[in-house]
Design a protein around this motif. Structure first.
Motif, PDB file in Angstrom:
ATOM      1  N   PHE A 134      67.206 -57.796 -16.508  1.00 21.32           N
ATOM      2  CA  PHE A 134      67.224 -57.488 -17.939  1.00 21.32           C
ATOM      3  C   PHE A 134      65.953 -56.765 -18.346  1.00 21.32           C
ATOM      4  O   PHE A 134      64.889 -57.003 -17.786  1.00 21.32           O
ATOM      5  CB  PHE A 134      67.362 -58.781 -18.759  1.00 21.32           C
ATOM      6  CG  PHE A 134      68.688 -59.468 -18.553  1.00 21.32           C
ATOM      7  CD1 PHE A 134      69.752 -59.192 -19.384  1.00 21.32           C
ATOM      8  CD2 PHE A 134      68.872 -60.376 -17.509  1.00 21.32           C
ATOM      9  CE1 PHE A 134      70.981 -59.809 -19.193  1.00 21.32           C
ATOM     10  CE2 PHE A 134      70.091 -60.984 -17.301  1.00 21.32           C
ATOM     11  CZ  PHE A 134      71.149 -60.701 -18.151  1.00 21.32           C
ATOM     12  N   LEU A 135      66.093 -55.879 -19.360  1.00 21.95           N
ATOM     13  CA  LEU A 135      64.956 -55.123 -19.867  1.00 21.95           C
ATOM     14  C   LEU A 135      65.119 -54.992 -21.380  1.00 21.95           C
ATOM     15  O   LEU A 135      66.159 -54.558 -21.867  1.00 21.95           O
ATOM     16  CB  LEU A 135      64.938 -53.724 -19.214  1.00 21.95           C
ATOM     17  CG  LEU A 135      63.702 -52.848 -19.412  1.00 21.95           C
ATOM     18  CD1 LEU A 135      62.455 -53.518 -18.849  1.00 21.95           C
ATOM     19  CD2 LEU A 135      63.914 -51.497 -18.730  1.00 21.95           C
ATOM     20  N   ASN A 136      64.094 -55.420 -22.141  1.00 18.56           N
ATOM     21  CA  ASN A 136      64.168 -55.360 -23.607  1.00 18.56           C
ATOM     22  C   ASN A 136      63.897 -53.945 -24.114  1.00 18.56           C
ATOM     23  O   ASN A 136      62.986 -53.282 -23.633  1.00 18.56           O
ATOM     24  CB  ASN A 136      63.147 -56.314 -24.239  1.00 18.56           C
ATOM     25  CG  ASN A 136      63.468 -57.770 -23.968  1.00 18.56           C
ATOM     26  OD1 ASN A 136      64.597 -58.105 -23.624  1.00 18.56           O
ATOM     27  ND2 ASN A 136      62.482 -58.638 -24.133  1.00 18.56           N
ATOM     28  N   PHE A 137      64.703 -53.512 -25.080  1.00 19.34           N
ATOM     29  CA  PHE A 137      64.490 -52.219 -25.744  1.00 19.34           C
ATOM     30  C   PHE A 137      64.182 -52.472 -27.219  1.00 19.34           C
ATOM     31  O   PHE A 137      64.736 -51.855 -28.108  1.00 19.34           O
ATOM     32  CB  PHE A 137      65.734 -51.325 -25.588  1.00 19.34           C
ATOM     33  CG  PHE A 137      65.743 -50.549 -24.310  1.00 19.34           C
ATOM     34  CD1 PHE A 137      65.544 -49.183 -24.298  1.00 19.34           C
ATOM     35  CD2 PHE A 137      65.928 -51.196 -23.094  1.00 19.34           C
ATOM     36  CE1 PHE A 137      65.538 -48.470 -23.107  1.00 19.34           C
ATOM     37  CE2 PHE A 137      65.930 -50.490 -21.902  1.00 19.34           C
ATOM     38  CZ  PHE A 137      65.732 -49.115 -21.905  1.00 19.34           C
ATOM     39  N   ILE A 138      63.306 -53.447 -27.448  1.00 21.06           N
ATOM     40  CA  ILE A 138      62.930 -53.851 -28.797  1.00 21.06           C
ATOM     41  C   ILE A 138      61.540 -53.279 -29.073  1.00 21.06           C
ATOM     42  O   ILE A 138      60.655 -53.384 -28.220  1.00 21.06           O
ATOM     43  CB  ILE A 138      62.927 -55.395 -28.917  1.00 21.06           C
ATOM     44  CG1 ILE A 138      64.323 -55.937 -28.568  1.00 21.06           C
ATOM     45  CG2 ILE A 138      62.491 -55.856 -30.297  1.00 21.06           C
ATOM     46  CD1 ILE A 138      64.374 -57.425 -28.295  1.00 21.06           C
ATOM     47  N   PRO A 139      61.321 -52.665 -30.259  1.00 20.53           N
ATOM     48  CA  PRO A 139      59.992 -52.100 -30.562  1.00 20.53           C
ATOM     49  C   PRO A 139      58.881 -53.136 -30.386  1.00 20.53           C
ATOM     50  O   PRO A 139      59.063 -54.315 -30.715  1.00 20.53           O
ATOM     51  CB  PRO A 139      60.116 -51.663 -32.032  1.00 20.53           C
ATOM     52  CG  PRO A 139      61.588 -51.487 -32.247  1.00 20.53           C
ATOM     53  CD  PRO A 139      62.277 -52.437 -31.339  1.00 20.53           C
ATOM     54  N   SER A 141      57.932 -54.556 -27.854  1.00 18.59           N
ATOM     55  CA  SER A 141      58.192 -55.581 -26.828  1.00 18.59           C
ATOM     56  C   SER A 141      57.788 -55.008 -25.473  1.00 18.59           C
ATOM     57  O   SER A 141      58.088 -53.855 -25.172  1.00 18.59           O
ATOM     58  CB  SER A 141      59.682 -55.941 -26.829  1.00 18.59           C
ATOM     59  OG  SER A 141      59.970 -56.830 -25.778  1.00 18.59           O
ATOM     60  N   PRO A 142      57.102 -55.788 -24.626  1.00 18.89           N
ATOM     61  CA  PRO A 142      56.656 -55.246 -23.326  1.00 18.89           C
ATOM     62  C   PRO A 142      57.838 -54.870 -22.437  1.00 18.89           C
ATOM     63  O   PRO A 142      58.839 -55.580 -22.402  1.00 18.89           O
ATOM     64  CB  PRO A 142      55.847 -56.398 -22.712  1.00 18.89           C
ATOM     65  CG  PRO A 142      56.269 -57.623 -23.439  1.00 18.89           C
ATOM     66  CD  PRO A 142      56.684 -57.196 -24.807  1.00 18.89           C
ATOM     67  N   GLU A 184      62.648 -62.677 -26.527  1.00 13.36           N
ATOM     68  CA  GLU A 184      61.223 -62.956 -26.751  1.00 13.36           C
ATOM     69  C   GLU A 184      60.632 -63.750 -25.581  1.00 13.36           C
ATOM     70  O   GLU A 184      59.496 -63.521 -25.158  1.00 13.36           O
ATOM     71  CB  GLU A 184      61.013 -63.753 -28.053  1.00 13.36           C
ATOM     72  CG  GLU A 184      61.532 -63.058 -29.311  1.00 13.36           C
ATOM     73  CD  GLU A 184      63.030 -63.258 -29.519  1.00 13.36           C
ATOM     74  OE1 GLU A 184      63.628 -64.126 -28.827  1.00 13.36           O
ATOM     75  OE2 GLU A 184      63.612 -62.525 -30.335  1.00 13.36           O
ATOM     76  N   LYS A 185      61.443 -64.690 -25.062  1.00 14.97           N
ATOM     77  CA  LYS A 185      60.969 -65.523 -23.946  1.00 14.97           C
ATOM     78  C   LYS A 185      61.248 -64.869 -22.593  1.00 14.97           C
ATOM     79  O   LYS A 185      60.856 -65.402 -21.554  1.00 14.97           O
ATOM     80  CB  LYS A 185      61.658 -66.892 -23.989  1.00 14.97           C
ATOM     81  CG  LYS A 185      61.301 -67.710 -25.226  1.00 14.97           C
ATOM     82  CD  LYS A 185      61.988 -69.071 -25.174  1.00 14.97           C
ATOM     83  CE  LYS A 185      61.618 -69.915 -26.381  1.00 14.97           C
ATOM     84  NZ  LYS A 185      62.322 -71.218 -26.374  1.00 14.97           N
ATOM     85  N   ARG A 186      61.975 -63.742 -22.639  1.00 15.42           N
ATOM     86  CA  ARG A 186      62.401 -63.054 -21.403  1.00 15.42           C
ATOM     87  C   ARG A 186      63.064 -64.044 -20.448  1.00 15.42           C
ATOM     88  O   ARG A 186      62.706 -64.158 -19.275  1.00 15.42           O
ATOM     89  CB  ARG A 186      61.215 -62.331 -20.741  1.00 15.42           C
ATOM     90  CG  ARG A 186      60.657 -61.187 -21.594  1.00 15.42           C
ATOM     91  CD  ARG A 186      60.055 -60.082 -20.763  1.00 15.42           C
ATOM     92  NE  ARG A 186      58.990 -60.541 -19.880  1.00 15.42           N
ATOM     93  CZ  ARG A 186      57.749 -60.773 -20.277  1.00 15.42           C
ATOM     94  NH1 ARG A 186      57.418 -60.618 -21.545  1.00 15.42           N
ATOM     95  NH2 ARG A 186      56.823 -61.167 -19.412  1.00 15.42           N
ATOM     96  N   SER A 187      64.048 -64.761 -20.979  1.00 16.83           N
ATOM     97  CA  SER A 187      64.784 -65.713 -20.141  1.00 16.83           C
ATOM     98  C   SER A 187      66.193 -65.871 -20.696  1.00 16.83           C
ATOM     99  O   SER A 187      66.506 -65.370 -21.784  1.00 16.83           O
ATOM    100  CB  SER A 187      64.076 -67.070 -20.124  1.00 16.83           C
ATOM    101  OG  SER A 187      64.094 -67.637 -21.423  1.00 16.83           O
ATOM    102  N   LEU A 188      67.049 -66.566 -19.927  1.00 19.14           N
ATOM    103  CA  LEU A 188      68.435 -66.812 -20.347  1.00 19.14           C
ATOM    104  C   LEU A 188      68.700 -68.311 -20.366  1.00 19.14           C
ATOM    105  O   LEU A 188      68.105 -69.069 -19.589  1.00 19.14           O
ATOM    106  CB  LEU A 188      69.434 -66.133 -19.393  1.00 19.14           C
ATOM    107  CG  LEU A 188      69.668 -64.632 -19.640  1.00 19.14           C
ATOM    108  CD1 LEU A 188      68.524 -63.797 -19.115  1.00 19.14           C
ATOM    109  CD2 LEU A 188      70.981 -64.188 -18.996  1.00 19.14           C
TER     110      LEU A 188
END
Length: 701
Positions: A134-139, A141-142, A184-188
């Motif tokens: 997974f990769l976040n595309f949120i402003p 966000s790292p 935010e937690k980079r987890s599921l």
């Protein structure tokens, strides 16, 4: 044409077909050989007979090749072009979003599946059989990847589906795992899982239902429904295979199944290459209705009357079946009547087979080079991949289209006007085509009989009445305050199938009467037929339709018929109608009394009637009316003189002015106006036009 295209053609790059095949969720249907001697139906030089077309603005992406892999996400309707595993770029394009998303990602091996969450905030990429990255595309966000392995030991991930902006389902060969993604937690977080042997899966994003193929033969299908963090197991059902399988191996292929919403209901479509009955040749599409609650039932069978390679789409609630061998398509409408055998309805195709409208691919390059003619697109290509409901992708040419239904050609292919109306009334963009059909059937050379015209009017007014009743019920609920207890209550949607009286008047009936092509008896019969139909459905007839009837009768001097229509209340009473009759007094004297009788029946206030007549510049009619009821001594002279002046008719102004002079003489012994009547400007105007000598002199006895 479908999920697993044959090997690449000699002039294609060797990896093109493999890359195209990676686009999951397609539905190629492959069966026996094509029928001998079956012609290739074309649409003619002008493509006039083609009722299917590829959209004018397709999505263009980089062709599939050994370096560039192409994927399609059925939920967001996006094409992903992934170069070198993402290291040299990923470009995402969709039909809705015209601005492509471009980014790079680290090449961590061959990409098997790639999809954005709903809203494009989180990217999920599957590279192995055991995990999804997974990769976040949120402003702000790292840009750090995080990974989720499947929970079931020894299970292989077949694929995944996003069911919302933060919820995802992994489908493995041993079951399904439903997760919530916490960006935010980079987890599921695992919400629910279910163990079940899975051969293959299919997802319908419109209804949030995942269908799993289970058992050895693969023909027992288990649906799951997802909504806001919950997963519900629906009733499983069995697909009837054409004949008892000879061996215990997978007999139901994913290529022969599709899921689509038709008329608001979810259906599983099964392409059966050989009918279960021995006397029937050719393939058929069997529709299983999959309700949210209750068991799945076989409800419709669509007869294809041919064999070969097929692909399915659903467009505007029509099931479209493409046939590769003949390069033609047919459409089915399950709302139209078919043969009912007690449990299922058997349908034949609505229209004769036709090719999709020829499509020209523009030549890319600088403007100076692109003057050369566009290249015809190879329709029904073996490299086409079909997705539900209406997507066609050519990975080898780099195009994504949505399929569209064209209604104009249908008019000339479906000659039964009743059936044509049944078909058109169910389509989204039908209004102008229906009004055009109505105009055609009233004009030469396609003039229909009165019985056909009556049938069409009744079908239109049936839809119109249903909408009016729904609107009335909604208004009643809102006014009584019950809507607060039912937050799901929605105002009825006015579809294009609602053809109201103003539509018919503006686009059909007024134009028809103005042309004066038809015999007047036919014209009047048509108008009365429409009014009869409105009355039959208890729809209040608008006065302008009655006015059209009266004007038509007057044009042809059919005063006896007008008298009868009014006497027997064929034309309903209304103020505008009464005013129209008053205006006819000069050419038909009895109209004056007919209008007065009508106004008395309506219990209309007299001054209101005068106002209506004056607003229509019927100044003399208003004066006659007021004299008829004996109120002419108390009316305002200025009001009538204003109206007469606005009419810009000097003789009319003279007549009205003289009338009030005579009234003044009779009531006061002097023709002059008193200052309280405020008629000074009209006296000045009268003098200017007719001279001072024209003013009436006081009469003394």
């Amino acid at each position: 044409m479908g999920r697993d295209p044959p090997g690449p053609a000699e002039d294609e790059a060797p990896g093109a077909a493999a890359a195209a095949a990676a686009a999951a969720g397609a539905a190629e249907r492959e069966g026996g050989g094509g029928e001998e001697g079956e012609g290739r139906a074309r649409c003619g030089a002008e493509a006039g007979g083609c009722y299917l077309a590829l959209c004018a603005r397709p999505v263009h992406f980089e062709k599939a090749n050994p370096v560039n892999c192409v994927f399609f996400d059925e939920a967001n309707k996006q094409v992903f072009a992934v170069r070198s595993g993402g290291a040299t770029g990923v470009v995402v394009k969709g039909l809705e979003d015209r601005n492509p998303i471009s980014f790079r990602m680290e090449d961590k091996g061959e990409v098997k599946c790639i999809k954005f969450s709903l809203g494009n905030k989180i990217l999920a990429v599957q590279r192995t059989l055991k995990s999804v990255d997974f990769l976040n595309f949120i402003p702000d966000s790292p840009q750090l990847e995080y990974t989720q392995e499947c929970k079931t030991k020894n299970a292989n991930i077949l694929g995944f589906c996003w069911t919302s902006s933060t919820e995802i389902v992994f489908i493995t060969d041993q079951g399904i795992e439903f997760y919530q993604v916490l960006p935010e937690k980079r987890s599921l977080k695992l919400l629910k899982n279910q163990s079940i042997n899975v051969n293959w899966y299919m997802y319908c994003p419109e209804s949030s239902v995942i269908l799993l193929s289970t058992t050895v033969l693969g023909n027992v299908l288990q649906p799951f429904y997802f909504k806001s963090g919950t997963m519900a197991k629906l009733s499983k059902f069995e697909i009837e295979l054409p004949a008892a399988p000879k061996s215990s191996k997978l007999s139901l292929s994913e290529r022969d199944i599709a899921m689509a919403t038709i008329y608001g209901q979810l259906y599983v479509l099964y392409l059966r290459h050989h009918s279960r009955t021995s006397n029937s040749t050719g393939a058929e599409v069997v529709l299983y209705h999959l309700p949210r609650e209750g068991s799945c039932k076989k409800t419709h069978i669509l007869k294809l009357n041919r064999t070969g390679k097929f692909a399915l789409n659903v467009v505007d609630n029509l099931v479209v079946v493409h046939h590769q061998d003949t390069e033609t398509s047919v459409i089915f409408d399950i709302k139209l009547k078919g043969e009912f055998d007690g449990s299922t309805t058997i349908h034949q195709f609505v229209l004769p087979p036709r090719s999709i409208q020829p499509y020209q691919i523009p030549v890319a390059g600088p403007a100076s080079v692109t003057s050369q003619a566009p290249v015809p697109c190879k329709l029904y290509s073996s490299s086409w991949i079909v997705f539900q409901p209406d997507i066609i992708i050519s990975a080898s040419e780099g195009y994504l289209w949505s399929l569209q239904v064209k209604l104009e050609p249908v008019v000339n292919l479906l000659l039964d006007k009743g059936k044509l109306m049944d078909f058109l009334l169910q389509r989204k963009e039908c209004k102008m085509v229906i009004l055009s059909v109505c105009s055609q059937m009233l004009s030469e050379p396609e003039r229909g009989s009165l019985s056909v015209i009556a049938t069409v009017f009744d079908k239109l007014n049936n839809e119109y009445k249903k909408y009016l009743e729904a609107e009335q019920s909604y208004t009643m609920v809102v006014e009584t305050g019950l809507s607060r207890s039912n937050p799901l209550l929605k105002r009825p949607v006015r579809t294009q199938a609602v053809i109201d009286q103003s539509d018919m008047y503006t686009h059909v009936l007024s134009v028809f009467t103005e042309k004066k092509e038809a015999p007047h008896k036919f014209t009047i019969a048509v108008l009365m037929e429409y009014i009869r139909s409105l009355n039959q459905f208890q729809i209040a007839v608008q006065h302008y339709l009655y006015e059209l009837v009266i004007k038509t009768l007057v044009q042809h001097n059919l005063f006896y018929m007008l008298h009868q229509f009014l006497q027997y209340h064929v034309l309903s009473d209304s103020k505008p109608l009464a005013c129209l009759l008053l205006s006819l007094e000069s050419i038909y004297p009895p109209a004056h009394q007919l209008s007065l009788d009508m106004l008395k029946r309506l219990s209309t206030a007299n001054d209101e009637i005068v106002e209506v007549l004056l607003s229509k510049h019927q100044v003399l009619a208003a004066l006659r009316f007021i004299r008829g009821i004996g109120g002419h001594d108390s009316i305002s002279a200025r009001k009538f003189l204003d109206a007469a002046k606005q009419a810009e008719d000097e003789m009319l102004f003279y007549t009205i002015f003289r009338f009030f002079e005579q009234r003044n003489q009779r009531l006061r012994g002097n023709p002059s106006f008193t200052p309280g009547e405020h008629c000074e400007e009209h006296v000045t105007f009268f003098k200017q036009v007719f001279g001072e000598h024209a003013l009436m002199k006081p009469t003394t006895f």
